[in-house]
Motif scaffolding. Structure first.
Motif, PDB file in Angstrom:
ATOM      1  N   PRO A  50       1.967  -3.155  -3.489  1.00 30.92           N
ATOM      2  CA  PRO A  50       1.816  -4.260  -4.451  1.00 30.92           C
ATOM      3  C   PRO A  50       1.299  -3.789  -5.808  1.00 30.92           C
ATOM      4  CG  PRO A  50       0.650  -4.737  -2.387  1.00 30.92           C
ATOM      5  CD  PRO A  50       1.144  -3.341  -2.286  1.00 30.92           C
ATOM      6  N   GLY A  51       0.283  -2.955  -5.787  1.00 29.76           N
ATOM      7  CA  GLY A  51      -0.279  -2.465  -7.041  1.00 29.76           C
ATOM      8  C   GLY A  51       0.713  -1.591  -7.790  1.00 29.76           C
ATOM      9  N   LEU A  52       1.377  -0.731  -7.017  1.00 31.05           N
ATOM     10  CA  LEU A  52       2.301   0.215  -7.639  1.00 31.05           C
ATOM     11  C   LEU A  52       3.481  -0.513  -8.278  1.00 31.05           C
ATOM     12  CD1 LEU A  52       2.441   3.274  -7.961  1.00 31.05           C
ATOM     13  CD2 LEU A  52       3.992   3.342  -6.006  1.00 31.05           C
ATOM     14  N   MET A  65      -7.207  -1.255  -2.634  1.00 27.64           N
ATOM     15  CA  MET A  65      -6.238  -0.996  -1.557  1.00 27.64           C
ATOM     16  C   MET A  65      -5.550   0.349  -1.790  1.00 27.64           C
ATOM     17  SD  MET A  65      -4.536  -4.755  -0.981  1.00 27.64           S
ATOM     18  CE  MET A  65      -2.982  -4.211  -0.308  1.00 27.64           C
ATOM     19  N   THR A  66      -5.111   0.559  -3.020  1.00 25.68           N
ATOM     20  CA  THR A  66      -4.475   1.836  -3.357  1.00 25.68           C
ATOM     21  C   THR A  66      -5.446   2.989  -3.151  1.00 25.68           C
ATOM     22  OG1 THR A  66      -3.262   0.619  -5.043  1.00 25.68           O
ATOM     23  CG2 THR A  66      -3.163   3.007  -5.150  1.00 25.68           C
ATOM     24  N   ALA A  92      -1.787  -4.463 -14.596  1.00 27.47           N
ATOM     25  CA  ALA A  92      -1.147  -3.145 -14.656  1.00 27.47           C
ATOM     26  C   ALA A  92      -1.992  -2.162 -15.457  1.00 27.47           C
ATOM     27  CB  ALA A  92       0.243  -3.273 -15.268  1.00 27.47           C
ATOM     28  N   PHE A  93      -2.505  -2.617 -16.601  1.00 31.35           N
ATOM     29  CA  PHE A  93      -3.291  -1.704 -17.431  1.00 31.35           C
ATOM     30  C   PHE A  93      -4.695  -1.478 -16.886  1.00 31.35           C
ATOM     31  CE2 PHE A  93       0.095  -2.410 -20.441  1.00 31.35           C
ATOM     32  CZ  PHE A  93       0.193  -1.177 -21.059  1.00 31.35           C
ATOM     33  N   GLY A  94      -5.144  -2.348 -15.980  1.00 30.10           N
ATOM     34  CA  GLY A  94      -6.466  -2.151 -15.382  1.00 30.10           C
ATOM     35  C   GLY A  94      -6.431  -1.254 -14.161  1.00 30.10           C
ATOM     36  N   MET A  95      -5.231  -1.053 -13.592  1.00 32.86           N
ATOM     37  CA  MET A  95      -5.115  -0.285 -12.346  1.00 32.86           C
ATOM     38  C   MET A  95      -5.658   1.146 -12.432  1.00 32.86           C
ATOM     39  SD  MET A  95      -4.009  -1.911  -9.698  1.00 32.86           S
ATOM     40  CE  MET A  95      -3.154  -0.791  -8.579  1.00 32.86           C
TER      41      MET A  95
END
Lengths: 304, 371
Positions: free
Chosen positions: A18-20, B184-185, B242-245
């Motif tokens: 999901p994040g990717l 999670m990642t 996306a930019f915070g990931m």
């Protein structure tokens, strides 16, 4: 791959997917999209199809004096960051580290504070500070005794970067101070003590021990400063009034914004704007490379 | 450590001069930081007329308004009323301030006729009355309203209420998603097998550090327009996530790496699923880092400007910084409102900063200098 591994892989993908997916579609894909865009004549009003144009936009950009003006201003911002924010941040951190002031926690948080305030608010406040009838003018009038003394730095093209530079130093120095302070505190105290016993003076300790040990931090800070100042947009945007003043103080991101989102007369404004933003990325990569190279060569004979 | 510094004579002199210089530097820096903020806070309580008269004087008019003059005007000229004329049919006298924003219909009150003393009931249109003449409860009500004038006006008439709400939505929802997806990642990267895959992921996220919103704003604008996410809350939140990931993945995977792997193994033996292990065992232990990332992300999103400037075209989706900016660049707006708007945008960030000062410092260092 046995069944257990396959199952584990499924779980792994489940956790990262999901994040990717969001990250790749919003950060990675536009990177390529932007490069493609800058080579085409893409025009959203003409069907939005892009024909390959080669380096057309890049050539147009290099021929445009506005680009060189913005680049020059941007280099001033980079110089202010690398030769202003970093040394001052280092000195402030050193003062705090050697406990030359009391209430160091308070002072530290005061210098660090602007980092976390809205750049827009800060920009508007500093703009008020430097307007022709603002507080700085009043101070000038009091200091010189001349009631007609006006602080018109913000109004003249040659001087508009001075107030902006001051605001930039004030705003971002705290960041480097905190980084230097953290690295100073990680340093081994025994080395300084040993040097003391051997009769080293304070400037000697600073120049021969502390500075070489922090070369890595200085390089990292320079990289951050270059990358940060090439993409800086908000502060200058908020500090200047739209029109001549902003054009005078224009930096590359502002030039890019004005081209892509304000210059409606240019049918290829998005493609041209993409060329500018790719140029910003390229310039910052080159500059980061140079600063890394200089840093490595400078420190070679000093690291022992 | 300070006795090491003062060991020899030369360093004693050096130390004394250095001390004075140090204090001068830090005290003046602090003043440059605080004085404008203090000026901004107290000036936001001044009326517009007071601000143009003397920009540095302390506020007075909005607090001491007993002598403020009000003129009786025709009630039907005012579209904004503080009551519903369909529900409440009592007769009213409409008065408008002559002192605070005169002639702009900004300080208008509808007094219920039957509550008023006879001399006020008999006032005709065009007559004037001071606050002192009004009954006590109305006086106090007008007092409170006047003191909050700049803030209420900025919030309601300047349209900052909706932008404040938007800022809260962007900051909270994006931060929540950043934390959830990021950790999670990070869990997969640091606590599950497939080292090669993890390495690739770390590089992919690491490169994200070099890419900023300004350098991608044009493709983002075009993409969001194409998929219909332009000018929506969802579109902005996705970009913020996306930019915070990168920061979230990097910091939390660094931290999770430090947690003993036996925790995961024993959970596996006990029959816990992967998500269960992550949710009930690893995540609670990662709380300190999660708090740091949350504060950093939330503050960053709260203050972010360019993305909202470009992607949000309607008032419905704009956030506070853009609201404050367009507010202050409008000519003819009330200066007092502008200052109130600046305070509204700054105060939450200041509170968070001073509450979590130490955490923020450590987080910034960890995020900037990765080892």
């Amino acid at each position: 791959m046995n069944q257990r591994d396959r199952k584990a892989l499924m779980f792994y993908i489940g956790m990262v997917a999901p994040g990717l997916a969001i990250y790749l579609s919003i950060v990675a894909y536009p990177v390529f999209y932007s490069v493609w865009l800058s080579f085409t004549d893409f025009n959203p009003n003409a069907g939005g199809v892009g024909n390959f144009m080669g380096l057309f936009h890049y050539k147009a950009m290099l021929d445009n004096p506005e680009f060189w003006h913005s680049l020059k201003n941007n280099m001033i911002v980079v110089a202010v960051s690398v030769f202003g924010q970093i040394p001052i941040g280092f000195i402030l951190a050193y003062i705090l580290y050697r406990k030359m002031v009391r209430a160091e926690k308070f002072f530290q948080s005061m210098v660090f504070l602007p980092q976390f305030l809205s750049t827009i608010v800060i920009g508007i406040l500093w703009k008020r500070l430097f307007v022709a009838d603002g507080p700085v003018s009043t101070i000038m009038q009091l200091a010189t005794g001349d009631p007609s003394a006006q602080f018109d730095l913000m109004l003249r093209a040659e001087t508009v970067m001075i107030p902006i530079g001051i605001a930039l130093i004030w705003m971002y120095t705290g960041f480097y101070m905190v980084i230097f302070l953290a690295n100073l505190q990680k340093m081994n105290v025994n080395m300084i003590e040993a040097a003391k016993i051997d009769g080293a003076t304070e400037p000697q300790i600073f120049g021969r021990i502390i500075l070489p040990l922090l070369t890595g931090t200085i390089i990292v800070s320079s990289v951050l400063a270059i990358a940060g100042s090439l993409k800086g947009f908000d502060l200058i945007f908020a500090m200047t009034t739209q029109g001549l003043q902003r054009d005078n103080a224009s930096v590359l991101p502002i030039y890019m914004y004005e081209t892509a989102f304000r210059d409606y007369s240019n049918p290829m404004r998005f493609a041209y704007g993409a060329a500018i933003s790719n140029a910003i990325v390229a310039i910052s990569i080159v500059m980061i490379g140079i600063s890394n190279w200089i840093g490595k060569h400078m420190s070679q004979d000093e690291v022992y | 450590m300070s006795d090491i510094v003062n060991n020899s004579k030369s360093s004693l002199v050096w130390g004394r001069v250095g001390k004075i210089v140090s204090y001068v530097v830090f005290v003046s820096w602090t003043l440059i930081t605080i004085v404008p903020l203090i000026w901004m806070s107290y000036s936001s309580l001044k009326s517009n007329e007071e601000l143009t008269r003397d920009i540095y004087a302390f506020p007075y008019e909005l607090f001491d308004n007993m002598d403020d003059e009000y003129t009786v005007i025709r009630p039907d000229l005012n579209t904004i009323r503080d009551y519903d004329p369909k529900v409440d049919k009592r007769e009213r006298i409409c008065i408008e301030s002559n002192t605070i924003a005169p002639g702009r219909r900004l300080m208008v009150f509808f007094l219920v006729k039957e509550d008023m003393p006879p001399e006020i009931q008999n006032l005709k249109i065009g007559d004037t009355v001071t606050v002192r003449d009004l009954p006590g409860s109305i006086r106090r009500y007008i007092n409170r309203k006047t003191m909050r004038f700049n803030y209420e006006s900025a919030f309601i008439r300047g349209g900052l209420a909706g932008k404040f709400a938007n800022s809260i939505i962007y900051a909270s929802v994006s931060t929540f998603l950043i934390i959830l997806l990021g950790s999670m990642t990070a869990f997969a990267i640091s606590k599950m097998q497939f080292a090669k895959l993890s390495k690739i992921l770390m590089i992919v996220y690491g490169l994200g550090y070099l890419i900023s919103i300004p350098s991608l704003i044009i493709p983002l604008f075009l993409m969001m327009t194409k998929v219909g996410l332009i000018d929506t809350h969802l579109g902005l939140i996705l970009v913020y996530v996306a930019f915070g990931m990168p920061l979230a993945v990097l910091l939390s995977s660094q931290f999770m790496q430090g947690l003993p792997s036996s925790l995961v193994e024993s959970a596996y033996i006990d029959g816990a699923s992967v998500f269960r292990t992550f949710w009930s065992i690893i995540l609670p232990m990662t709380t300190p880092v999660i708090i740091t990332i949350s504060i950093l992300s939330a503050l960053g999103i709260w203050n972010e400007f360019l993305l909202v400037l470009v992607l949000a075209s309607s008032e419905f989706t704009k956030s506070l910084p853009v609201g404050v900016y367009s507010f202050s660049s409008l000519t003819g707006t009330q200066l007092g409102w502008q200052l109130a708007a600046l305070v509204i945008a700054t105060l939450p960030a200041m509170i968070v900063y001073f509450t979590f000062n130490q955490r923020l410092t450590n987080g910034v260092v960890a995020g900037a200098v990765k080892e």
